[in-house]
Design a protein around this motif. Structure first.
Motif, PDB file in Angstrom:
ATOM      1  N   GLN A  28      -3.056   5.069  -5.384  1.00  0.00           N
ATOM      2  CA  GLN A  28      -1.827   5.486  -4.722  1.00  0.00           C
ATOM      3  C   GLN A  28      -1.487   6.939  -5.040  1.00  0.00           C
ATOM      4  O   GLN A  28      -1.006   7.679  -4.174  1.00  0.00           O
ATOM      5  CB  GLN A  28      -0.679   4.558  -5.123  1.00  0.00           C
ATOM      6  CG  GLN A  28      -0.832   3.151  -4.568  1.00  0.00           C
ATOM      7  CD  GLN A  28       0.476   2.390  -4.541  1.00  0.00           C
ATOM      8  OE1 GLN A  28       1.551   2.965  -4.606  1.00  0.00           O
ATOM      9  NE2 GLN A  28       0.389   1.081  -4.422  1.00  0.00           N
ATOM     10  N   SER A  88      -4.851  -0.746  -4.113  1.00  0.00           N
ATOM     11  CA  SER A  88      -3.407  -0.677  -4.343  1.00  0.00           C
ATOM     12  C   SER A  88      -3.056  -0.217  -5.753  1.00  0.00           C
ATOM     13  O   SER A  88      -1.881  -0.237  -6.136  1.00  0.00           O
ATOM     14  CB  SER A  88      -2.767  -2.050  -4.091  1.00  0.00           C
ATOM     15  OG  SER A  88      -3.289  -3.018  -4.995  1.00  0.00           O
ATOM     16  N   GLN A 102       0.828  -1.212   0.000  1.00  0.00           N
ATOM     17  CA  GLN A 102       0.000   0.000   0.000  1.00  0.00           C
ATOM     18  C   GLN A 102       0.858   1.256   0.000  1.00  0.00           C
ATOM     19  O   GLN A 102       0.840   2.038  -0.936  1.00  0.00           O
ATOM     20  CB  GLN A 102      -0.933   0.026   1.215  1.00  0.00           C
ATOM     21  CG  GLN A 102      -1.871   1.235   1.208  1.00  0.00           C
ATOM     22  CD  GLN A 102      -2.267   1.699   2.596  1.00  0.00           C
ATOM     23  OE1 GLN A 102      -1.518   1.587   3.546  1.00  0.00           O
ATOM     24  NE2 GLN A 102      -3.469   2.235   2.720  1.00  0.00           N
ATOM     25  N   VAL A 103       1.612   1.473   1.085  1.00  0.00           N
ATOM     26  CA  VAL A 103       2.521   2.617   1.170  1.00  0.00           C
ATOM     27  C   VAL A 103       3.838   2.145   1.770  1.00  0.00           C
ATOM     28  O   VAL A 103       3.902   1.102   2.432  1.00  0.00           O
ATOM     29  CB  VAL A 103       1.945   3.773   2.027  1.00  0.00           C
ATOM     30  CG1 VAL A 103       0.684   4.343   1.399  1.00  0.00           C
ATOM     31  CG2 VAL A 103       1.674   3.315   3.453  1.00  0.00           C
ATOM     32  N   THR A 120      -1.090   9.925  -2.197  1.00  0.00           N
ATOM     33  CA  THR A 120       0.074  10.807  -2.118  1.00  0.00           C
ATOM     34  C   THR A 120      -0.347  12.268  -2.194  1.00  0.00           C
ATOM     35  O   THR A 120       0.139  13.112  -1.431  1.00  0.00           O
ATOM     36  CB  THR A 120       1.073  10.495  -3.233  1.00  0.00           C
ATOM     37  OG1 THR A 120       1.468   9.133  -3.135  1.00  0.00           O
ATOM     38  CG2 THR A 120       2.300  11.380  -3.134  1.00  0.00           C
ATOM     39  N   PRO A 138       4.039   6.324  -2.283  1.00  0.00           N
ATOM     40  CA  PRO A 138       3.470   5.173  -3.005  1.00  0.00           C
ATOM     41  C   PRO A 138       4.454   4.020  -3.089  1.00  0.00           C
ATOM     42  O   PRO A 138       5.659   4.190  -2.903  1.00  0.00           O
ATOM     43  CB  PRO A 138       3.153   5.743  -4.396  1.00  0.00           C
ATOM     44  CG  PRO A 138       4.100   6.882  -4.554  1.00  0.00           C
ATOM     45  CD  PRO A 138       4.282   7.468  -3.176  1.00  0.00           C
ATOM     46  N   THR A 139       3.911   2.851  -3.395  1.00  0.00           N
ATOM     47  CA  THR A 139       4.762   1.664  -3.555  1.00  0.00           C
ATOM     48  C   THR A 139       4.909   1.269  -5.018  1.00  0.00           C
ATOM     49  O   THR A 139       5.545   0.264  -5.322  1.00  0.00           O
ATOM     50  CB  THR A 139       4.178   0.473  -2.772  1.00  0.00           C
ATOM     51  OG1 THR A 139       2.852   0.201  -3.245  1.00  0.00           O
ATOM     52  CG2 THR A 139       4.147   0.770  -1.286  1.00  0.00           C
ATOM     53  N   ARG A 140       4.317   2.033  -5.909  1.00  0.00           N
ATOM     54  CA  ARG A 140       4.439   1.761  -7.343  1.00  0.00           C
ATOM     55  C   ARG A 140       5.411   2.761  -7.981  1.00  0.00           C
ATOM     56  O   ARG A 140       5.276   3.975  -7.804  1.00  0.00           O
ATOM     57  CB  ARG A 140       3.076   1.841  -8.035  1.00  0.00           C
ATOM     58  CG  ARG A 140       2.137   0.688  -7.667  1.00  0.00           C
ATOM     59  CD  ARG A 140       0.880   0.710  -8.513  1.00  0.00           C
ATOM     60  NE  ARG A 140       0.019  -0.427  -8.255  1.00  0.00           N
ATOM     61  CZ  ARG A 140       0.152  -1.627  -8.804  1.00  0.00           C
ATOM     62  NH1 ARG A 140       1.144  -1.847  -9.667  1.00  0.00           N
ATOM     63  NH2 ARG A 140      -0.684  -2.603  -8.516  1.00  0.00           N
TER      64      ARG A 140
END
Length: 424
Positions: free
Chosen positions: A336, A331, A152-153, A340, A347-349
């Motif tokens: 995301q 997700s 998620q983060v 932010t 973000p995780t992407r």
């Protein structure tokens, strides 16, 4: 009615094979575990969200928007306190009463998965563009070669500082703990102490440990390392910060005391994470600055943290497609980006970091480089249990009942008891 955890492994494997065969790699639902037979998602998803008060409104709104897009789905949103969430989930899962989806701290994934409480997510539609995830975030979703969560983060700790106080004191942003200690006299004229140092939360000990080149354990070598020379040096650094007058601390109510002291200008600096940005801005406005944590003898380092989405292994099979799609939605890159933009969480992407609004986010500009070099925690089932011994011994250190050597030894001894079956 929840299905029995005892039948989880076989049932999940069978379902994964079935939906993969039906959906196909290029099917309209994107692969295994997609929509229900009639093409419409249905069922009730109970979602436990462990976010704080500032974040919860945004996460709840996004969850409700998913439900609005799928009239056959009801999302039962429940915000639960972070402090006891890990045990609450384990107790609920043991009783076959856990939520369908939970926002889980990165260190909890291996714990839950080792107990059979999480649904294996490989070959389900919960995973979308998995190659887009930041490698460090993706690593926390794995247990014994299987994916049990979706990032998620991601976060880490940093130095928050009051620009006005530093300017008034004529102090440059410190890069080492020694520089923090040396600034004590300068801040006296400004009526402040250099730093608030949390003594009640063991997570805040990790920058001291990593700054001395140490770690809790050697996960690859399966050895306890917290009581080696680097560990002793970390406890010594914490004690010296207080003894020198460079930091004030408290062994209880640390969050409230820290945030209050910082926003009132009683301390010039604190160590905190992205989750505190909104509260810090509300207190300081444009006077807030952020920098890497001050380093110890081995350099600057802070722990990798963050949150993942996990699906309970006892979720009914007929409702699992909705749970998969819910995690996919929560997700996704679009979600995301929104998180932010509204909360300044990282973000995780990787693709989201290319969006202009994210690139221009001041806190992301700092925290992304910090996350890139953050120290990974050991992704082992016992990881979270390693914090209690640190907490107990940091408290003993700060109240004067234990020396740094005694605190390190006591922590190491506790680790060997906890990890008895894991150690070589």
């Amino acid at each position: 009615m929840r299905r029995s955890i005892g039948t989880t492994t076989a049932a999940v494997a069978a379902l994964a094979l079935a939906v993969t065969a039906c959906g196909g790699g290029d099917g309209g639902d994107g692969g295994g575990g997609g929509a229900a037979a009639d093409g419409e998602l249905s069922g009730t998803i109970t979602y436990w969200d462990t976010s704080n008060e500032t974040e919860a409104a945004v996460f709840k709104a996004i969850a409700e928007e998913f439900a609005a897009q799928h009239p056959g789905v009801t999302v039962d949103y429940v915000n639960i306190g972070f402090d006891d969430a890990q045990n609450r989930f384990k107790n609920a899962a043991a009783a076959n009463e856990a939520p369908d989806v939970m926002r889980t701290e990165v260190a909890w994934v291996a714990d839950f998965a080792s107990l059979g409480y999480l649904w294996p997510l490989d070959d389900t539609t919960a995973l979308e563009n998995q190659e887009d995830f930041v490698p460090q975030a993706w690593a926390s979703t794995q247990y014994e070669g299987t994916t049990y969560a979706v990032p998620q983060v991601i976060d880490t700790l940093a130095l928050f500082y009051n620009e006005r106080l530093l300017a008034d004191a004529g102090v440059e942003v410190p890069t080492t703990l020694e520089e923090v200690k040396a600034s004590t006299g300068a801040f006296e004229g400004a009526g402040a102490v250099p730093m608030y140092m949390r003594g009640d939360d063991p997570y805040w000990f990790l920058p001291f440990l990593y700054g001395e080149g140490g770690d809790m354990v050697d996960a690859e070598g399966k050895q306890v390392t917290i009581d080696n020379e680097a560990g002793i040096a970390a406890f010594t650094q914490m004690k010296d910060m207080v003894d020198s007058g460079a930091a004030i601390t408290d062994t209880s109510d640390g969050w409230e005391n820290m945030m209050g002291s910082f926003t009132r200008g009683e301390v010039a600096m604190m160590i905190n994470g992205p989750w505190a940005i909104n509260d810090a801005v509300a207190g300081l406005g444009d006077d807030l600055g952020v920098a890497p944590v001050p380093g110890g003898s081995a350099g600057q380092a802070a722990p990798q943290g963050g949150w993942n989405y996990a699906i309970y292994a006892g979720t009914p099979e007929e409702e699992s497609p909705a749970a998969f799609e819910f995690v996919k939605y929560m997700s996704s890159a679009a979600t995301q980006q929104r998180i932010t933009e509204e909360l300044s969480l990282l973000p995780t992407r990787t693709s989201v970091y290319e969006v202009e609004s994210v690139q221009n986010n001041e806190m992301v500009q700092f925290f992304k480089p910090a996350v890139d070099v953050a120290h990974e925690r050991p992704w082992i089932p016992q990881a979270q249990s390693l914090f209690d011994p640190i907490k107990e011994n940091v408290q003993g250190l700060l109240i004067g009942s234990a020396s740094p050597e005694e605190a390190a030894k006591s922590t190491g001894d506790a680790y060997r008891d906890i990890l008895d079956d894991w150690l070589d």
